[in-house]
Design a protein around this motif. Structure first.
Motif, PDB file in Angstrom:
ATOM      1  N   VAL A 156       0.892  -1.175   0.000  1.00  0.00           N
ATOM      2  CA  VAL A 156       0.000   0.000   0.000  1.00  0.00           C
ATOM      3  C   VAL A 156       0.921   1.214   0.000  1.00  0.00           C
ATOM      4  CG1 VAL A 156      -1.685   1.289   1.344  1.00  0.00           C
ATOM      5  CG2 VAL A 156      -1.830  -1.218   1.231  1.00  0.00           C
ATOM      6  N   PHE A 157       0.910   1.956  -1.087  1.00  0.00           N
ATOM      7  CA  PHE A 157       1.805   3.108  -1.177  1.00  0.00           C
ATOM      8  C   PHE A 157       1.145   4.326  -0.552  1.00  0.00           C
ATOM      9  CE2 PHE A 157       5.288   1.323  -3.311  1.00  0.00           C
ATOM     10  CZ  PHE A 157       4.849   0.457  -4.299  1.00  0.00           C
ATOM     11  N   ASP A 158       1.784   4.878   0.467  1.00  0.00           N
ATOM     12  CA  ASP A 158       1.274   6.100   1.103  1.00  0.00           C
ATOM     13  C   ASP A 158       1.759   7.331   0.361  1.00  0.00           C
ATOM     14  OD1 ASP A 158       1.942   4.449   4.199  1.00  0.00           O
ATOM     15  OD2 ASP A 158       0.007   4.700   3.202  1.00  0.00           O
ATOM     16  N   ARG A 159       2.939   7.224  -0.203  1.00  0.00           N
ATOM     17  CA  ARG A 159       3.477   8.366  -0.966  1.00  0.00           C
ATOM     18  C   ARG A 159       3.999   7.808  -2.289  1.00  0.00           C
ATOM     19  NH1 ARG A 159       7.783  11.349   2.974  1.00  0.00           N
ATOM     20  NH2 ARG A 159       6.557  11.260   4.869  1.00  0.00           N
ATOM     21  N   ARG A 160       3.643   8.541  -3.341  1.00  0.00           N
ATOM     22  CA  ARG A 160       4.025   8.061  -4.669  1.00  0.00           C
ATOM     23  C   ARG A 160       4.272   9.268  -5.536  1.00  0.00           C
ATOM     24  NH1 ARG A 160       1.266   2.959  -7.322  1.00  0.00           N
ATOM     25  NH2 ARG A 160       2.056   3.175  -9.416  1.00  0.00           N
ATOM     26  N   GLU A 161       5.501   9.533  -5.856  1.00  0.00           N
ATOM     27  CA  GLU A 161       5.807  10.726  -6.658  1.00  0.00           C
ATOM     28  C   GLU A 161       6.682  10.335  -7.833  1.00  0.00           C
ATOM     29  OE1 GLU A 161       6.040  13.452  -2.654  1.00  0.00           O
ATOM     30  OE2 GLU A 161       7.356  13.968  -4.324  1.00  0.00           O
ATOM     31  N   ASP A 162       6.268  10.778  -9.001  1.00  0.00           N
ATOM     32  CA  ASP A 162       7.043  10.498 -10.211  1.00  0.00           C
ATOM     33  C   ASP A 162       7.765  11.759 -10.647  1.00  0.00           C
ATOM     34  OD1 ASP A 162       4.674   8.188 -11.776  1.00  0.00           O
ATOM     35  OD2 ASP A 162       6.109   7.964 -10.146  1.00  0.00           O
ATOM     36  N   ARG A 163       8.904  11.567 -11.252  1.00  0.00           N
ATOM     37  CA  ARG A 163       9.720  12.675 -11.783  1.00  0.00           C
ATOM     38  C   ARG A 163       9.995  13.731 -10.709  1.00  0.00           C
ATOM     39  NH1 ARG A 163       9.518  12.525 -17.715  1.00  0.00           N
ATOM     40  NH2 ARG A 163       8.402  10.619 -18.216  1.00  0.00           N
ATOM     41  N   ILE A 164      10.496  13.272  -9.581  1.00  0.00           N
ATOM     42  CA  ILE A 164      10.847  14.262  -8.547  1.00  0.00           C
ATOM     43  C   ILE A 164      12.189  14.882  -8.921  1.00  0.00           C
ATOM     44  CG2 ILE A 164       9.524  13.232  -6.678  1.00  0.00           C
ATOM     45  CD1 ILE A 164      11.940  11.739  -5.753  1.00  0.00           C
ATOM     46  N   ARG A 174      15.998  16.737  -8.325  1.00  0.00           N
ATOM     47  CA  ARG A 174      17.201  16.279  -7.636  1.00  0.00           C
ATOM     48  C   ARG A 174      17.186  16.608  -6.145  1.00  0.00           C
ATOM     49  NH1 ARG A 174      22.021  15.093 -10.912  1.00  0.00           N
ATOM     50  NH2 ARG A 174      21.415  15.418 -13.051  1.00  0.00           N
ATOM     51  N   LYS A 182      14.682  14.408  -4.169  1.00  0.00           N
ATOM     52  CA  LYS A 182      15.030  12.998  -3.986  1.00  0.00           C
ATOM     53  C   LYS A 182      15.821  12.788  -2.703  1.00  0.00           C
ATOM     54  CE  LYS A 182      19.232  12.629  -6.866  1.00  0.00           C
ATOM     55  NZ  LYS A 182      20.278  12.237  -5.953  1.00  0.00           N
ATOM     56  N   PHE A 240      12.954  12.884   0.109  1.00  0.00           N
ATOM     57  CA  PHE A 240      11.690  12.173  -0.130  1.00  0.00           C
ATOM     58  C   PHE A 240      11.229  11.355   1.075  1.00  0.00           C
ATOM     59  CE2 PHE A 240       8.297  10.186  -2.306  1.00  0.00           C
ATOM     60  CZ  PHE A 240       8.285   8.865  -1.911  1.00  0.00           C
ATOM     61  N   GLY A 241      12.142  10.588   1.661  1.00  0.00           N
ATOM     62  CA  GLY A 241      11.729   9.656   2.714  1.00  0.00           C
ATOM     63  C   GLY A 241      11.740  10.250   4.108  1.00  0.00           C
ATOM     64  N   TYR A 291       9.123   9.646   7.103  1.00  0.00           N
ATOM     65  CA  TYR A 291       8.193   8.530   6.863  1.00  0.00           C
ATOM     66  C   TYR A 291       8.343   7.451   7.928  1.00  0.00           C
ATOM     67  CZ  TYR A 291       5.418   5.000   4.535  1.00  0.00           C
ATOM     68  OH  TYR A 291       4.449   4.063   4.265  1.00  0.00           O
ATOM     69  N   TYR A 332      13.776  10.579 -11.487  1.00  0.00           N
ATOM     70  CA  TYR A 332      13.726   9.997 -10.137  1.00  0.00           C
ATOM     71  C   TYR A 332      12.278   9.824  -9.706  1.00  0.00           C
ATOM     72  CZ  TYR A 332      18.567  11.474 -10.271  1.00  0.00           C
ATOM     73  OH  TYR A 332      19.870  11.649 -10.651  1.00  0.00           O
ATOM     74  N   GLY A 343       9.745   8.427  -6.373  1.00  0.00           N
ATOM     75  CA  GLY A 343       9.722   8.102  -4.949  1.00  0.00           C
ATOM     76  C   GLY A 343       8.550   7.202  -4.611  1.00  0.00           C
ATOM     77  N   ALA A 373       6.818   5.244  -1.103  1.00  0.00           N
ATOM     78  CA  ALA A 373       6.843   4.945   0.330  1.00  0.00           C
ATOM     79  C   ALA A 373       5.567   4.189   0.649  1.00  0.00           C
ATOM     80  CB  ALA A 373       6.914   6.239   1.141  1.00  0.00           C
TER      81      ALA A 373
END
Lengths: 93, 408
Positions: A46-54, A56, A59, A62-63, A66, B180, B182, B184
């Motif tokens: 179960v993804f709580d956070r999902r970001e594409d093309r973040i 530099r 990155k 990001f975590g 969490y 990139y 992400g 979680a």
């Protein structure tokens, strides 16, 4: 041009041969090379956070936050897990 | 101690084919559940004593050795490390060492052996016959020893929380760039089997999976009769590390799969927390056959799942055959590639005086071809190295050590 073609052919030819024979060797001699599939033991993540093309900078952060430090403290070891081997008390003959 | 036959007091052993205890003398059969703890009560006080205590030896060599008196012949049975059952070297009696599975530390479940010793060997021989690079001497191997061993496992439920930053390449050609992603998230794992023996590597034991836990029975010592077994000798930290490794692997697989439209994906940063529900853990004994043989002076071990018959082993390979076929095929493919590439390159690049207008495109095409050739060659070599490493892993001496220090 002939030399270039030869060098390219050498790379492609031997590269492909290595890939083929690595697979054959694995199939022949590396027996049982698979562990239990994830689906046997777990459901989907179960993804709580999902970001594409973040970007530099993002990155690096990001975590953050969490997994909180207090989450780790709850995981306290259970001291008597180890199956202690019993020894008889030696009595004098 | 042994559970004795009710008819003739002979020795009982568990027969995987019949799934019953069979008497070696009168061939009577019994269900393991028929013998309750009260029939073994008198022997509960029999315990192992350390070699150091008995013989007064102050030696590191005997630190991990214990002596148990065989209830059948009175002989001294040596038990090492975390063994829970073994055979008496004098009378061949199966010995279950009660003290090592004292009531409050008993396993809760056991999957009895279903594959017999003969079936295990036959499965291995059939499989070896099909191996292209398995040497002839190994196809006709003679087993030095074949031991049925119950491996201790902890079956756990755990929660896994993790994040991962994934790097990948998006776009193609001129517009390709690094991106990139992400992820979680959380996942729950249920009934994850983790081997509880320090001597047996997790990589080897995990390859024995899957086990069918629907066939697991409530633990009864009688299932151990005729087989070897160990007790758990890991601590909570070991268990958590093993659970973490497995859970991280599963999480990473799903995280990478969730990133679409990108190639050459890899995880560049991550963290995780695995929490085991230690109130719900099950301590179980799972069956495996360990078959050892010698090849060119080196010990090799084959492990066979005692329930499903799955084989785990890295077999020594016929290097001469492998390399000669590889080189011959490489030469053949090189010739074919050359026959195709030569006219292709001639047509594309041709005489440079007539091709000046498309020199940029030709340069890129040439770069792509060179890159492809290098990449193909590198991947090929890398894959061979990976397979060799995997084969060597399951030939590791630690697996042989898990088997060897036991009485015949």
């Amino acid at each position: 041009m002939d030399f270039l073609a030869f060098v390219l052919a050498l790379g492609l030819g031997f590269g492909l041969a290595c890939l083929i024979f690595a697979s054959l060797l694995a199939k022949s001699n590396d027996i049982g090379n698979s562990i239990g599939q994830a689906s046997l033991y777990s459901g989907d993540v179960v993804f709580d956070r999902r970001e594409d093309r973040i970007n530099r900078d993002a990155k690096e952060t990001f975590g953050l936050g969490y997994i909180r430090p207090e989450d780790r403290k709850r995981d306290e070891p259970r001291s008597d897990l180890k199956v202690e081997l019993e020894r008889n008390n030696v009595t004098n003959p | 101690m042994i559970t004795q036959c009710r008819n003739c007091a002979g020795q009982l052993v568990f027969d995987p084919a019949k799934q019953l205890l069979v008497c070696g003398h009168c061939r009577s059969t019994f269900k393991p559940e028929e013998f309750d703890i009260s029939e073994k009560e008198e022997l509960l006080d029999k315990k192992a004593e350390s070699m150091n205590d008995i013989y007064g030896m102050d030696s590191d060599e005997f630190m991990d050795c214990y002596v148990y008196i065989c209830s059948s012949c009175g002989g001294e049975v040596m038990i090492n490390g975390s063994e829970a059952s073994t055979r008496c070297i004098y009378c061949g009696n199966s010995t279950v060492v009660f003290s090592r599975i004292a009531r409050h530390k008993r396993p809760q479940a056991i999957i009895p052996f279903k594959v017999t010793k003969e079936e295990a060997v036959m499965i291995v021989r059939d499989r070896f016959r099909k191996g292209l690079f398995i040497p002839k001497e190994i196809k006709n191997f003679k087993a030095d020893s074949i031991r049925g061993i119950y491996i201790p496992y902890w079956i756990v439920n755990c929660d896994h929380k993790a994040y991962a930053v994934i790097q990948g390449t998006v776009g193609s050609g001129k517009s390709s760039k690094t991106a990139y992603f992400g992820r979680a998230g959380r996942m729950k794992l249920k009934a994850l089997p983790l081997d509880a023996s320090k001597m047996l590597s997790d990589e080897s034991s995990s390859r024995l999976e899957p086990f069918n836990f629907h066939a697991a029975k409530e633990f009864d010592d009688d299932y151990l009769l005729g087989f070897y077994s160990n007790v758990s000798d890991i601590d909570y930290g070991d268990l958590r590390s093993a659970a973490s490794r497995r859970a991280s692997e599963y999480f990473n697989q799903q995280a990478l799969a969730s990133v679409k439209n990108a190639r050459s994906k890899k995880i560049i940063a991550s963290d995780h927390l695995t929490t085991i529900d230690y109130k719900e853990m099950t301590y179980a004994m799972l069956p495996a056959w360990f078959i050892t043989y010698d090849y060119r002076g080196k010990h090799n071990t084959i492990i066979v799942n005692g329930q499903t018959g799955k084989i785990v082993c890295g077999v020594p390979w016929n290097k001469v055959l492998f390399y000669s076929l590889l080189i011959a095929t490489g030469i053949a493919l090189t010739i074919v590639s050359f026959i195709i590439l030569k006219p292709f390159l001639g047509a594309v690049f041709g005489d440079s005086s007539h091709r000046s207008s498309s020199s940029d495109g030709n340069g890129k095409l040439l770069g792509l071809l060179i890159g492809s050739a290098i990449a193909m060659f590198s991947f090929g070599i890398a894959k061979i190295m990976k397979v060799i490493k995997s084969i060597n892993l399951t030939q590791a001496g630690s697996i042989f050590n898990f088997v060897k220090k036991r009485q015949e």
